[in-house]
Motif scaffolding. Sequence first.
Motif, PDB file in Angstrom:
ATOM      1  N   VAL A   1     -15.332  -0.534   5.294  1.00 23.67           N
ATOM      2  CA  VAL A   1     -14.214   0.038   4.941  1.00 23.67           C
ATOM      3  C   VAL A   1     -14.182   1.322   6.110  1.00 23.67           C
ATOM      4  CG1 VAL A   1     -12.271   1.208   4.343  1.00 23.67           C
ATOM      5  CG2 VAL A   1     -12.840  -0.653   3.630  1.00 23.67           C
ATOM      6  N   VAL A   2     -14.226   1.695   6.907  1.00 26.79           N
ATOM      7  CA  VAL A   2     -14.185   3.380   8.125  1.00 26.79           C
ATOM      8  C   VAL A   2     -13.716   3.945   7.410  1.00 26.79           C
ATOM      9  CG1 VAL A   2     -15.365   4.375  10.504  1.00 26.79           C
ATOM     10  CG2 VAL A   2     -15.764   1.970   9.564  1.00 26.79           C
ATOM     11  N   LEU A   3     -13.753   5.315   6.899  1.00 26.88           N
ATOM     12  CA  LEU A   3     -13.303   6.099   6.438  1.00 26.88           C
ATOM     13  C   LEU A   3     -13.063   7.377   7.854  1.00 26.88           C
ATOM     14  CD1 LEU A   3     -13.962   6.860   2.427  1.00 26.88           C
ATOM     15  CD2 LEU A   3     -11.943   5.181   3.817  1.00 26.88           C
ATOM     16  N   HIS A   4     -12.531   7.805   7.963  1.00 27.69           N
ATOM     17  CA  HIS A   4     -11.989   8.734   9.017  1.00 27.69           C
ATOM     18  C   HIS A   4     -11.550  10.479   8.861  1.00 27.69           C
ATOM     19  CE1 HIS A   4     -13.204   6.356  12.033  1.00 27.69           C
ATOM     20  NE2 HIS A   4     -11.633   4.978  11.642  1.00 27.69           N
TER      21      HIS A   4
ATOM     22  N   ASN B   1      -5.840  -0.912  10.474  1.00 24.83           N
ATOM     23  CA  ASN B   1      -5.595   0.592  10.598  1.00 24.83           C
ATOM     24  C   ASN B   1      -4.888   1.663   9.945  1.00 24.83           C
ATOM     25  OD1 ASN B   1      -7.677   0.715  13.278  1.00 24.83           O
ATOM     26  ND2 ASN B   1      -6.914  -0.953  13.638  1.00 24.83           N
ATOM     27  N   MET B   2      -5.062   1.925   8.780  1.00 25.86           N
ATOM     28  CA  MET B   2      -3.884   2.527   8.530  1.00 25.86           C
ATOM     29  C   MET B   2      -4.069   4.382   8.232  1.00 25.86           C
ATOM     30  SD  MET B   2      -3.236   0.075   7.145  1.00 25.86           S
ATOM     31  CE  MET B   2      -1.571   1.175   5.729  1.00 25.86           C
ATOM     32  N   ILE B   3      -2.684   5.028   8.557  1.00 23.06           N
ATOM     33  CA  ILE B   3      -2.821   6.255   8.310  1.00 23.06           C
ATOM     34  C   ILE B   3      -2.141   6.767   7.483  1.00 23.06           C
ATOM     35  CG2 ILE B   3      -1.938   8.471   9.732  1.00 23.06           C
ATOM     36  CD1 ILE B   3      -1.630   6.373  12.384  1.00 23.06           C
ATOM     37  N   LEU B   4      -3.395   7.480   6.553  1.00 22.45           N
ATOM     38  CA  LEU B   4      -2.630   8.713   5.114  1.00 22.45           C
ATOM     39  C   LEU B   4      -1.494   9.332   5.547  1.00 22.45           C
ATOM     40  CD1 LEU B   4      -5.750   8.991   3.063  1.00 22.45           C
ATOM     41  CD2 LEU B   4      -4.697   6.617   3.565  1.00 22.45           C
ATOM     42  N   ASP B   5      -0.740   9.203   4.351  1.00 20.45           N
ATOM     43  CA  ASP B   5       0.402  10.249   5.022  1.00 20.45           C
ATOM     44  C   ASP B   5       0.436  11.689   4.447  1.00 20.45           C
ATOM     45  OD1 ASP B   5       2.122   8.000   5.383  1.00 20.45           O
ATOM     46  OD2 ASP B   5       3.204   7.819   3.308  1.00 20.45           O
TER      47      ASP B   5
ATOM     48  N   ILE C   1      -8.277  10.419   6.017  1.00 19.22           N
ATOM     49  CA  ILE C   1      -7.240  11.094   7.186  1.00 19.22           C
ATOM     50  C   ILE C   1      -6.631   9.256   8.082  1.00 19.22           C
ATOM     51  CG2 ILE C   1      -7.145  13.657   7.896  1.00 19.22           C
ATOM     52  CD1 ILE C   1      -7.749  12.384  10.302  1.00 19.22           C
ATOM     53  N   SER C   2      -7.932   8.630   7.505  1.00 24.05           N
ATOM     54  CA  SER C   2      -7.039   7.352   8.094  1.00 24.05           C
ATOM     55  C   SER C   2      -8.139   6.706   7.752  1.00 24.05           C
ATOM     56  CB  SER C   2      -6.774   7.259   9.798  1.00 24.05           C
ATOM     57  OG  SER C   2      -8.130   7.508  10.430  1.00 24.05           O
ATOM     58  N   TYR C   3      -7.960   5.375   7.983  1.00 26.97           N
ATOM     59  CA  TYR C   3      -9.480   4.602   7.377  1.00 26.97           C
ATOM     60  C   TYR C   3      -9.033   2.768   8.327  1.00 26.97           C
ATOM     61  CZ  TYR C   3      -6.494   1.929   3.821  1.00 26.97           C
ATOM     62  OH  TYR C   3      -5.548   1.130   3.351  1.00 26.97           O
TER      63      TYR C   3
ATOM     64  N   LEU D   1       0.559  -0.952   0.336  1.00 28.38           N
ATOM     65  CA  LEU D   1      -0.075   0.085   0.316  1.00 28.38           C
ATOM     66  C   LEU D   1       0.830   1.121  -0.199  1.00 28.38           C
ATOM     67  CD1 LEU D   1      -2.830  -1.211   2.179  1.00 28.38           C
ATOM     68  CD2 LEU D   1      -3.335  -0.906  -0.054  1.00 28.38           C
ATOM     69  N   LYS D   2       0.657   1.909  -1.134  1.00 26.11           N
ATOM     70  CA  LYS D   2       0.867   3.352  -1.239  1.00 26.11           C
ATOM     71  C   LYS D   2       1.175   4.359  -0.355  1.00 26.11           C
ATOM     72  CE  LYS D   2       3.149   1.952  -5.730  1.00 26.11           C
ATOM     73  NZ  LYS D   2       2.932   2.521  -7.050  1.00 26.11           N
ATOM     74  N   ASP D   3       2.053   5.219   0.497  1.00 28.83           N
ATOM     75  CA  ASP D   3       1.458   6.959   0.698  1.00 28.83           C
ATOM     76  C   ASP D   3       0.442   6.652   1.941  1.00 28.83           C
ATOM     77  OD1 ASP D   3       2.905   7.394  -1.443  1.00 28.83           O
ATOM     78  OD2 ASP D   3       0.921   7.875  -2.829  1.00 28.83           O
ATOM     79  N   GLN D   4       1.025   5.403   3.015  1.00 30.95           N
ATOM     80  CA  GLN D   4       0.112   5.004   3.710  1.00 30.95           C
ATOM     81  C   GLN D   4       0.761   4.108   4.856  1.00 30.95           C
ATOM     82  OE1 GLN D   4      -3.486   2.853   3.529  1.00 30.95           O
ATOM     83  NE2 GLN D   4      -3.203   3.296   1.304  1.00 30.95           N
ATOM     84  N   THR D   5       0.335   4.427   6.379  1.00 36.57           N
ATOM     85  CA  THR D   5       0.996   3.528   7.592  1.00 36.57           C
ATOM     86  C   THR D   5       0.336   2.913   7.928  1.00 36.57           C
ATOM     87  OG1 THR D   5       2.936   5.056   7.269  1.00 36.57           O
ATOM     88  CG2 THR D   5       3.176   3.924   9.074  1.00 36.57           C
ATOM     89  N   ILE D   6       0.356   1.774   8.012  1.00 32.27           N
ATOM     90  CA  ILE D   6      -0.102   0.759   9.722  1.00 32.27           C
ATOM     91  C   ILE D   6      -0.036   1.069  10.893  1.00 32.27           C
ATOM     92  CG2 ILE D   6       1.531  -0.974   9.491  1.00 32.27           C
ATOM     93  CD1 ILE D   6      -0.723  -2.853   9.863  1.00 32.27           C
ATOM     94  N   GLU D   7      -1.426   0.779  11.751  1.00 34.91           N
ATOM     95  CA  GLU D   7      -1.390   2.315  12.907  1.00 34.91           C
ATOM     96  C   GLU D   7      -1.511   0.950  13.577  1.00 34.91           C
ATOM     97  OE1 GLU D   7      -2.760   4.861  15.859  1.00 34.91           O
ATOM     98  OE2 GLU D   7      -4.208   4.589  14.399  1.00 34.91           O
TER      99      GLU D   7
END
Length: 273
Positions: free
Chosen positions: A170-173, A104-108, A181-183, A82-88
């Motif tokens: 999928v829950v988009l925050h 739980n992913m956070i977008l860069d 910003i995250s999902y 997955l690009k441009d995102q980081t797992i929390e």
Amino acid sequence: MDWSKTKTIFILAFLILDIYLAMEFFELQDKSDYAIIQEATIEERLAAEGIEYPDDLPDDINNSFYITAKSKDFTIEEVAKLKDQTIELPNVNFEEDQSFRTLNMILDKPFPLPDVNTESKITQFLNDNIISGELYHYWYTDEEMNSIICIQSYNSRTIFQSKDDHIGMVVLHLNEDNEIISYEQSMLEQIKEVEEKEAAITALKAIEALYNKNYLSSNSQVVKIEYGYYTHSPLSNQQILAPTWHLTVEKEDEESEDFYVNALEGDVLQLTE
């Protein structure tokens, strides 16, 4: 023997028998006609109580069946692609934990959503940034939590679930600027059809099931009805989902409630969040 009197007695006996049989016949016919009228006038009974429903009800479902599915475990290898995102992952050891039931992913960088054509932009985000994103579609917006709920489908049929169930969702925050910003993501896989295929009850029959159980109060409105799959008691891993009609009912005070009607059994389940 007085044959004249005997003949008269026979005539009277047969006359009484004919009258009795005629009365029985008409009584049975009346009961039959009443049953037909009762079956044919559900629309009239709904109208009499001011209960409304969509004019364009979904078509009949001729092939209806249960499905089974397995909760997917996402792997480190999948997440790494997955690009441009980081797992929390708080308190997680990568050496020990190699898969995750919920991501739980956070977008860069925040992903902006426009005020127009929002759903198409959400679809684009799902397809471009989510594992198997094409399996999900927009479900609803949670204004209180400032998030967007997207839900998984099977053969273009929605897999209904509450936010707490989170078995294929999928829950988009969002932030205050309406940017993603995250999902969170969960997913069902290895979906299989089980049981023999049967015709589902019609959408109108599902509405009638609610009416017969007194879930439709006077002047309420069925604002949405959709066919899909639902499990009332989600399991930790393997899921069994029933073919289901989902109905959203708006009461006279404008409060909404969601109901699920088993499309084969006709049983009513009320969703409680």
